[in-house]
Scaffold this motif. Structure first.
Motif, PDB file in Angstrom:
ATOM      1  N   MET A   1      34.357  60.754  60.164  1.00 55.21           N
ATOM      2  CA  MET A   1      34.846  59.481  60.680  1.00 55.21           C
ATOM      3  C   MET A   1      35.945  58.964  59.761  1.00 55.21           C
ATOM      4  N   SER A   2      37.079  58.544  60.334  1.00 51.75           N
ATOM      5  CA  SER A   2      38.184  58.073  59.513  1.00 51.75           C
ATOM      6  C   SER A   2      37.922  56.654  59.017  1.00 51.75           C
ATOM      7  N   ALA A   3      38.526  56.351  57.861  1.00 49.91           N
ATOM      8  CA  ALA A   3      38.358  55.020  57.286  1.00 49.91           C
ATOM      9  C   ALA A   3      39.100  53.995  58.145  1.00 49.91           C
ATOM     10  N   LYS A   4      38.559  52.791  58.149  1.00 49.60           N
ATOM     11  CA  LYS A   4      39.182  51.722  58.919  1.00 49.60           C
ATOM     12  C   LYS A   4      40.552  51.394  58.334  1.00 49.60           C
ATOM     13  N   ARG A   5      41.541  51.285  59.217  1.00 53.07           N
ATOM     14  CA  ARG A   5      42.892  50.960  58.777  1.00 53.07           C
ATOM     15  C   ARG A   5      43.076  49.452  58.791  1.00 53.07           C
ATOM     16  N   HIS A   6      43.503  48.922  57.680  1.00 46.83           N
ATOM     17  CA  HIS A   6      43.707  47.478  57.581  1.00 46.83           C
ATOM     18  C   HIS A   6      45.165  47.133  57.858  1.00 46.83           C
ATOM     19  N   ARG A   7      45.353  46.062  58.587  1.00 45.69           N
ATOM     20  CA  ARG A   7      46.702  45.628  58.930  1.00 45.69           C
ATOM     21  C   ARG A   7      47.434  45.120  57.695  1.00 45.69           C
ATOM     22  N   VAL A   8      48.695  45.497  57.580  1.00 48.61           N
ATOM     23  CA  VAL A   8      49.530  45.022  56.484  1.00 48.61           C
ATOM     24  C   VAL A   8      49.776  43.530  56.673  1.00 48.61           C
ATOM     25  N   ARG A   9      49.581  42.758  55.606  1.00 50.06           N
ATOM     26  CA  ARG A   9      49.832  41.319  55.666  1.00 50.06           C
ATOM     27  C   ARG A   9      51.073  40.974  54.855  1.00 50.06           C
ATOM     28  N   VAL A  10      51.905  40.121  55.397  1.00 52.11           N
ATOM     29  CA  VAL A  10      53.109  39.654  54.715  1.00 52.11           C
ATOM     30  C   VAL A  10      52.780  38.346  54.004  1.00 52.11           C
ATOM     31  N   VAL A  11      53.111  38.287  52.719  1.00 52.29           N
ATOM     32  CA  VAL A  11      52.865  37.100  51.913  1.00 52.29           C
ATOM     33  C   VAL A  11      54.209  36.527  51.493  1.00 52.29           C
ATOM     34  N   VAL A  12      54.504  35.312  51.921  1.00 53.53           N
ATOM     35  CA  VAL A  12      55.772  34.663  51.606  1.00 53.53           C
ATOM     36  C   VAL A  12      55.559  33.732  50.412  1.00 53.53           C
ATOM     37  N   CYS A  13      56.353  33.958  49.363  1.00 50.83           N
ATOM     38  CA  CYS A  13      56.261  33.166  48.130  1.00 50.83           C
ATOM     39  C   CYS A  13      57.563  32.383  47.959  1.00 50.83           C
ATOM     40  N   PRO A  14      57.627  31.161  48.488  1.00 44.60           N
ATOM     41  CA  PRO A  14      58.863  30.374  48.415  1.00 44.60           C
ATOM     42  C   PRO A  14      59.199  29.970  46.978  1.00 44.60           C
ATOM     43  N   GLY A  15      60.390  29.401  46.834  1.00 43.09           N
ATOM     44  CA  GLY A  15      60.799  28.871  45.541  1.00 43.09           C
ATOM     45  C   GLY A  15      60.475  27.388  45.457  1.00 43.09           C
ATOM     46  N   ILE A  16      61.249  26.690  44.625  1.00 42.22           N
ATOM     47  CA  ILE A  16      61.052  25.248  44.461  1.00 42.22           C
ATOM     48  C   ILE A  16      62.087  24.539  45.334  1.00 42.22           C
ATOM     49  N   HIS A  17      61.675  24.169  46.516  1.00 42.73           N
ATOM     50  CA  HIS A  17      62.579  23.547  47.483  1.00 42.73           C
ATOM     51  C   HIS A  17      61.738  22.914  48.577  1.00 42.73           C
ATOM     52  N   GLU A  18      62.392  22.277  49.535  1.00 41.56           N
ATOM     53  CA  GLU A  18      61.682  21.647  50.641  1.00 41.56           C
ATOM     54  C   GLU A  18      60.974  22.702  51.495  1.00 41.56           C
ATOM     55  N   ARG A  19      59.787  22.359  51.962  1.00 41.80           N
ATOM     56  CA  ARG A  19      58.995  23.286  52.780  1.00 41.80           C
ATOM     57  C   ARG A  19      59.735  23.681  54.055  1.00 41.80           C
ATOM     58  N   ALA A  20      60.548  22.783  54.579  1.00 44.71           N
ATOM     59  CA  ALA A  20      61.245  23.058  55.838  1.00 44.71           C
ATOM     60  C   ALA A  20      62.153  24.280  55.731  1.00 44.71           C
ATOM     61  N   LEU A  21      62.676  24.560  54.541  1.00 44.96           N
ATOM     62  CA  LEU A  21      63.566  25.705  54.376  1.00 44.96           C
ATOM     63  C   LEU A  21      62.833  27.024  54.631  1.00 44.96           C
ATOM     64  N   THR A  22      61.568  27.076  54.254  1.00 46.80           N
ATOM     65  CA  THR A  22      60.796  28.297  54.475  1.00 46.80           C
ATOM     66  C   THR A  22      60.554  28.524  55.961  1.00 46.80           C
ATOM     67  N   GLN A  23      60.287  27.461  56.693  1.00 48.98           N
ATOM     68  CA  GLN A  23      60.121  27.589  58.136  1.00 48.98           C
ATOM     69  C   GLN A  23      61.428  28.045  58.778  1.00 48.98           C
ATOM     70  N   GLN A  24      62.550  27.528  58.284  1.00 42.38           N
ATOM     71  CA  GLN A  24      63.852  27.949  58.803  1.00 42.38           C
ATOM     72  C   GLN A  24      64.124  29.416  58.481  1.00 42.38           C
ATOM     73  N   PHE A  25      63.691  29.859  57.307  1.00 42.57           N
ATOM     74  CA  PHE A  25      63.823  31.269  56.923  1.00 42.57           C
ATOM     75  C   PHE A  25      63.083  32.155  57.929  1.00 42.57           C
ATOM     76  N   ILE A  26      61.855  31.804  58.220  1.00 39.05           N
ATOM     77  CA  ILE A  26      61.048  32.593  59.156  1.00 39.05           C
ATOM     78  C   ILE A  26      61.680  32.577  60.549  1.00 39.05           C
ATOM     79  N   GLU A  27      62.146  31.420  60.990  1.00 40.91           N
ATOM     80  CA  GLU A  27      62.798  31.320  62.299  1.00 40.91           C
ATOM     81  C   GLU A  27      64.073  32.155  62.336  1.00 40.91           C
ATOM     82  N   GLY A  28      64.778  32.221  61.198  1.00 39.63           N
ATOM     83  CA  GLY A  28      65.997  33.030  61.123  1.00 39.63           C
ATOM     84  C   GLY A  28      65.709  34.510  61.319  1.00 39.63           C
ATOM     85  N   LEU A  29      64.561  34.964  60.841  1.00 34.77           N
ATOM     86  CA  LEU A  29      64.194  36.376  61.024  1.00 34.77           C
ATOM     87  C   LEU A  29      63.912  36.692  62.487  1.00 34.77           C
ATOM     88  N   LEU A  30      63.423  35.707  63.211  1.00 36.31           N
ATOM     89  CA  LEU A  30      63.101  35.921  64.627  1.00 36.31           C
ATOM     90  C   LEU A  30      64.347  36.179  65.468  1.00 36.31           C
TER      91      LEU A  30
END
Length: 198
Positions: A1-30
């Motif tokens: 029996m093969s081992a269970k494959r775990h989904r890769v998770r993306v962890v976003v580590c923002p800098g020191i700035h307004e939270r809204a910029l990170t949401q805009q970053f993610i929207e830009g990737l879309l």
């Protein structure tokens, strides 16, 4: 029996700035049109509550979010960490800590982590807002495929609007000239390569 494959998770580590910029970053990737991009499942480290540069706080955050039935369950989840600015410090530290605990780090992507050494036994990539930052940062570890904006963009604009940051995809050791692309397209391609979109 093969081992269970775990989904890769993306962890976003923002800098020191307004939270809204990170949401805009993610929207830009879309805007790349990659239908398999699912940022709703990404983990965004809350830099409004903890220091962006603290790898220890990022590790605690990951264990809190990923531990289901046991503390060791989190370590079975492969991670891709995306750090920006001061968040690169925290991301590199957390990635090394995750590995030392037995966890899997598929890749680390350092966005404008000028002056931050890239250390670790996992693939690393740099993205920079201009050519000078890119080449000078490479002295502390160039990593694998990388990107720099040309013409240059503002430091925060690279994070806020990766879809409009045009520049070059650099492949180390390649005899081919750097390929023109956008920061968003480059990053999305990396996520696809590391199976984060599956």
């Amino acid at each position: 029996m093969s081992a269970k494959r775990h989904r890769v998770r993306v962890v976003v580590c923002p800098g020191i700035h307004e939270r809204a910029l990170t949401q805009q970053f993610i929207e830009g990737l879309l805007t790349t049109g990659e239908e398999r991009l699912h940022p709703a499942s990404w983990l965004v480290f809350p830099t409004d509550r903890y220091p962006a540069y603290s790898g220890l706080h990022i590790l605690r955050f990951l264990h809190e979010k990923l531990s289901t039935h046991s503390p060791d369950a989190a370590l079975h989840t492969p991670l891709i960490l995306i750090g920006f600015s001061a968040g690169v410090v925290g991301a590199v530290s957390a990635a090394c800590g995750w590995r030392s605990l037995g966890g899997v780090v598929k890749a680390l992507i350092a966005i404008d982590g000028w002056g931050v050494p890239l250390i670790g036994d996992f693939p690393m990539h740099r993205m920079s807002h201009d050519a000078f930052t890119h080449w000078s940062s490479a002295l502390l570890g160039a990593g694998e495929d990388s990107f720099y904006a040309d013409p240059s963009v503002d430091h925060l604009d690279l994070w806020r609007s990766p879809q409009i940051a045009a520049g070059y995809w650099v492949k180390p050791g390649s005899s081919s000239p750097p390929r023109g692309t956008s920061a968003a397209t480059f990053l999305t391609a990396l996520l696809c390569d590391y199976e984060a979109l599956l």
